[in-house]
Enzyme design. Structure first.
Site, PDB file in Angstrom:
ATOM      1  NE  ARG A  12      30.272 -30.917  11.769  1.00  0.00           N
ATOM      2  CZ  ARG A  12      29.527 -29.858  11.423  1.00  0.00           C
ATOM      3  NH1 ARG A  12      30.084 -28.676  11.291  1.00  0.00           N
ATOM      4  NH2 ARG A  12      28.221 -29.976  11.223  1.00  0.00           N
ATOM      5  CD  GLU A  13      33.549 -35.557  20.513  1.00  0.00           C
ATOM      6  OE1 GLU A  13      33.799 -34.686  21.358  1.00  0.00           O
ATOM      7  OE2 GLU A  13      34.194 -36.618  20.431  1.00  0.00           O
ATOM      8  N   GLY A  66      42.564 -29.684  18.695  1.00  0.00           N
ATOM      9  CA  GLY A  66      42.620 -30.733  19.725  1.00  0.00           C
ATOM     10  C   GLY A  66      41.520 -31.726  19.450  1.00  0.00           C
ATOM     11  CB  CYS A 126      39.047 -37.084  15.483  1.00  0.00           C
ATOM     12  SG  CYS A 126      37.658 -38.073  16.033  1.00  0.00           S
ATOM     13  CE  LYS A 139      37.235 -40.204  10.828  1.00  0.00           C
ATOM     14  NZ  LYS A 139      36.261 -39.143  11.021  1.00  0.00           N
ATOM     15  CG  HIS A 152      36.831 -20.129  11.892  1.00  0.00           C
ATOM     16  ND1 HIS A 152      36.295 -18.901  11.576  1.00  0.00           N
ATOM     17  CD2 HIS A 152      36.018 -21.056  11.343  1.00  0.00           C
ATOM     18  CE1 HIS A 152      35.194 -19.079  10.874  1.00  0.00           C
ATOM     19  NE2 HIS A 152      35.002 -20.384  10.713  1.00  0.00           N
ATOM     20  CD  GLU A 165      29.531 -41.256  11.686  1.00  0.00           C
ATOM     21  OE1 GLU A 165      28.920 -42.249  11.286  1.00  0.00           O
ATOM     22  OE2 GLU A 165      29.242 -40.097  11.296  1.00  0.00           O
TER      23      GLU A 165
HETATM   24  N1  LIG Z   1      34.474 -38.830  18.817  1.00  0.00           N
HETATM   25  C1  LIG Z   1      34.339 -38.428  17.574  1.00  0.00           C
HETATM   26  O1  LIG Z   1      33.961 -37.293  17.283  1.00  0.00           O
HETATM   27  C2  LIG Z   1      34.613 -39.379  16.435  1.00  0.00           C
HETATM   28  C3  LIG Z   1      34.237 -39.031  15.128  1.00  0.00           C
HETATM   29  C4  LIG Z   1      34.485 -39.936  14.099  1.00  0.00           C
HETATM   30  C5  LIG Z   1      35.128 -41.131  14.377  1.00  0.00           C
HETATM   31  N2  LIG Z   1      35.503 -41.449  15.643  1.00  0.00           N
HETATM   32  C6  LIG Z   1      36.135 -42.731  15.887  1.00  0.00           C
HETATM   33  O2  LIG Z   1      35.170 -43.608  16.473  1.00  0.00           O
HETATM   34  C7  LIG Z   1      35.811 -44.490  17.403  1.00  0.00           C
HETATM   35  C8  LIG Z   1      35.143 -44.363  18.758  1.00  0.00           C
HETATM   36  O3  LIG Z   1      35.366 -43.054  19.228  1.00  0.00           O
HETATM   37  P1  LIG Z   1      34.568 -42.459  20.492  1.00  0.00           P
HETATM   38  O4  LIG Z   1      34.971 -41.049  20.622  1.00  0.00           O
HETATM   39  O5  LIG Z   1      33.125 -42.819  20.356  1.00  0.00           O
HETATM   40  O6  LIG Z   1      35.221 -43.361  21.652  1.00  0.00           O
HETATM   41  P2  LIG Z   1      34.806 -43.448  23.184  1.00  0.00           P
HETATM   42  O7  LIG Z   1      36.056 -43.659  23.924  1.00  0.00           O
HETATM   43  O8  LIG Z   1      33.915 -42.307  23.541  1.00  0.00           O
HETATM   44  O9  LIG Z   1      33.896 -44.766  23.267  1.00  0.00           O
HETATM   45  C9  LIG Z   1      34.365 -46.059  23.086  1.00  0.00           C
HETATM   46  C10 LIG Z   1      33.457 -46.994  23.910  1.00  0.00           C
HETATM   47  O10 LIG Z   1      33.760 -48.357  23.570  1.00  0.00           O
HETATM   48  C11 LIG Z   1      33.595 -49.140  24.744  1.00  0.00           C
HETATM   49  N3  LIG Z   1      34.270 -50.439  24.539  1.00  0.00           N
HETATM   50  C12 LIG Z   1      35.592 -50.707  24.417  1.00  0.00           C
HETATM   51  N4  LIG Z   1      35.783 -52.021  24.192  1.00  0.00           N
HETATM   52  C13 LIG Z   1      34.562 -52.606  24.163  1.00  0.00           C
HETATM   53  C14 LIG Z   1      34.095 -53.941  23.942  1.00  0.00           C
HETATM   54  N5  LIG Z   1      34.931 -54.949  23.714  1.00  0.00           N
HETATM   55  N6  LIG Z   1      32.772 -54.179  23.984  1.00  0.00           N
HETATM   56  C15 LIG Z   1      31.902 -53.166  24.206  1.00  0.00           C
HETATM   57  N7  LIG Z   1      32.278 -51.876  24.399  1.00  0.00           N
HETATM   58  C16 LIG Z   1      33.588 -51.610  24.381  1.00  0.00           C
HETATM   59  C17 LIG Z   1      34.183 -48.267  25.841  1.00  0.00           C
HETATM   60  O11 LIG Z   1      33.748 -48.656  27.118  1.00  0.00           O
HETATM   61  C18 LIG Z   1      33.655 -46.887  25.418  1.00  0.00           C
HETATM   62  O12 LIG Z   1      32.403 -46.594  26.031  1.00  0.00           O
HETATM   63  C19 LIG Z   1      37.283 -44.108  17.388  1.00  0.00           C
HETATM   64  O13 LIG Z   1      37.951 -44.937  16.471  1.00  0.00           O
HETATM   65  C20 LIG Z   1      37.275 -42.689  16.880  1.00  0.00           C
HETATM   66  O14 LIG Z   1      38.474 -42.331  16.233  1.00  0.00           O
HETATM   67  C21 LIG Z   1      35.257 -40.607  16.679  1.00  0.00           C
END
Ligand SMILES: NC(=O)c1ccc[n+]([C@@H]2O[C@H](COP(=O)([O-])OP(=O)(O)OC[C@H]3O[C@@H](n4cnc5c(N)ncnc54)[C@H](O)[C@@H]3O)[C@@H](O)[C@H]2O)c1
Length: 440
Positions: free
Chosen positions: A154-155, A260, A263, A207, A254, A151
């Protein structure tokens, strides 16, 4: 398509909601009961612009549901997306795959009929093969395929990024799984989104390569900004001057306090560890990690110097705590390094952030959290802007000046114009814009 999403965090929740917006039938699963209860009421546990109304709309339409019951969600799904967290492992910084593997085992026990299992979490190259192995211990391999679909959202702009991505990357060697993924993303073909099919390994590495490249670009412009300060150049002009070259591009140029977020820091560390594990050094990535860590600490030094060399017993007003605007995510935010460093030097911190304060309360101690952008300024020795929320871009500068004990502003996001701030009587410092550029 019937889709189950395992993990309802920033990625799982946005992906699941947007898939339901495409018209698919989606169940989002999480182990966190509180989160699921909130979501069942149509409320988002995270701040992400546009997300809550989209959740409510699709809940009401019956296309989106939330559950803690992984088994039934998986049993009726054509595709299961793993979107659980992959935080940095203590010690070596490699991605901790505990949650991914746990989810894979649970999925294996719940599969009924052919199912495509998709890793959407960011996982080191080789993880897909490991997930395949875990599942095949429990389930006949003709009943499933493992696919990588990283994925790139971007947040803060997650809905737009998911609904209109630059590209969709899918790693698979199975024609059957490819057809399922094509069907899931078919709505994007209307806007001609490129879909790139690769091997599992290439997709997984894409990724990390993407995030490492972007982190490198930020680090490059940050170091260039430091040089600008030394030689009397202006980083805005330099960034524009290079960014207009189509080979370079203007995005991610920028200068600021260092990257931070959830990711870039963890993904660069994980990629670096993968390079070590494979005896294939990535010295640029290693340097980026080091430079960025040091930079956050250096920002505290910059603030201390703007305060005349000491912040001992001084009141410092901080605006912005999240790692970027339009999110409540505090993970690895520069504020988490800068604020404790100022506190160790004796500063008292009064802070405000539009969305990040409840999370920040858990991560920072001895900070006075304020109600709005002006409250922390009362009688403060300096104002520091750490995150460029829109509401900080047009502060009433007369009010700011009157409230502050001394008109010292350290703008770590370069949102104000040095000339203008000087004319208004501020002692203004920012990133990479030296005094030479202040002539009117
Ligand atoms: N946050 C971002 O902007 C972003 C962007 C691209 C990729 N990613 C990737 O996506 C992945 C998730 O990131 P995120 O920021 O959404 O994480 P997050 O910590 O916000 O969410 C993860 C969720 O998974 C749940 N979880 C854990 N184990 C579980 C299980 N066995 N069954 C059901 N739920 C379970 C947790 O309770 C939590 O709610 C990471 O690998 C991250 O690197 C994140």
């Amino acid at each position: 398509m019937r889709i189950a999403i395992i993990g309802t965090g920033y990625v799982g929740l946005v992906s699941g909601t947007c898939f339901s917006e495409f018209g698919h039938e989606v169940v989002c699963v999480d182990t966190n009961w509180n989160k699921i209860e909130l979501l069942k009421q149509g409320k988002s546990p995270i701040f992400e612009p546009g997300l809550e109304p989209m959740i409510a709309k699709n809940l009401q339409a019956g296309r989106l549901s939330f559950s803690t019951d992984l088994k039934s969600a998986v049993a009726s799904a054509d595709a299961v997306f793993i979107g659980v967290g992959t935080p940095s492992r203590r010690g070596d910084g490699q991605a901790d795959l505990t949650y991914v593997f746990a989810a894979a085992r649970e999925i294996a026990e719940a599969i009924s009929g052919y199912t495509v299992i998709v890793t959407k979490s960011t996982v080191p190259v080789g993880t897909g093969a490991q997930v395949q192995e875990i599942i095949s211990k429990i389930c006949d391999s003709k009943h499933f395929d493992v696919v990588s679909n990283p994925e790139f959202l971007r947040e803060g702009a997650a809905i737009e990024d998911f609904m209109r991505p630059d590209r969709v990357v899918v790693g698979t060697s199975s024609a059957k799984a490819k057809t399922v993924l094509e069907e899931i993303y078919r709505p994007l073909s209307l806007i001609q989104t490129p879909m790139l099919f690769t091997s599992l390994e290439s997709s997984e590495l894409t990724k990390y390569a993407g995030n490492a490249f972007l982190a490198t670009k930020i680090t490059f412009i940050n170091e260039m900004a430091d040089l600008c300060e030394k030689v009397g150049a202006d980083i805005h002009d330099v960034a524009k001057g290079i960014g207009l070259d189509g080979r370079i591009g203007q995005k991610f140029l920028h200068a600021g306090p260092g990257f931070g977020g959830s990711c870039f820091p963890k993904d660069t560390r994980a990629l670096h560890q993968t390079s070590l594990d494979n005896q294939s050094p990535l010295r640029i990535v290693e340097a980026v990690i080091d430079i960025n860590e040091t930079r956050k600490i250096n920002m505290a030094e910059k603030i201390i110097s703007a305060c005349g060399g000491s912040v001992s017993d001084k009141k410092i007003a901080v605006l912005g705590l999240t790692f970027k605007p339009n999110t409540d995510d505090m993970r690895e935010s520069p504020s988490l390094d800068i604020i404790p460093s100022l506190q160790r030097s004796g500063a008292q911190i009064f802070a405000y952030d539009p969305e990040g304060m409840s999370e920040a309360r858990e991560l920072l101690s001895d900070v006075t959290f304020c109600e709005n952008a002006y409250d922390p300024l009362e009688n403060a020795d300096a104002l520091v802007i750490i995150t460029e929320w829109n509401e900080f871009r047009a502060l009433d500068l007369e009010r700011v000046k009157t409230a502050l004990k001394k008109p010292v502003m350290v703008d770590l996001r370069n949102i104000y114009e040095p000339n203008d701030m000087l004319a208004r009587g501020f002692e203004y410092s920012c990133i990479g814009r030296s005094n030479n550029s202040l002539k009117t």
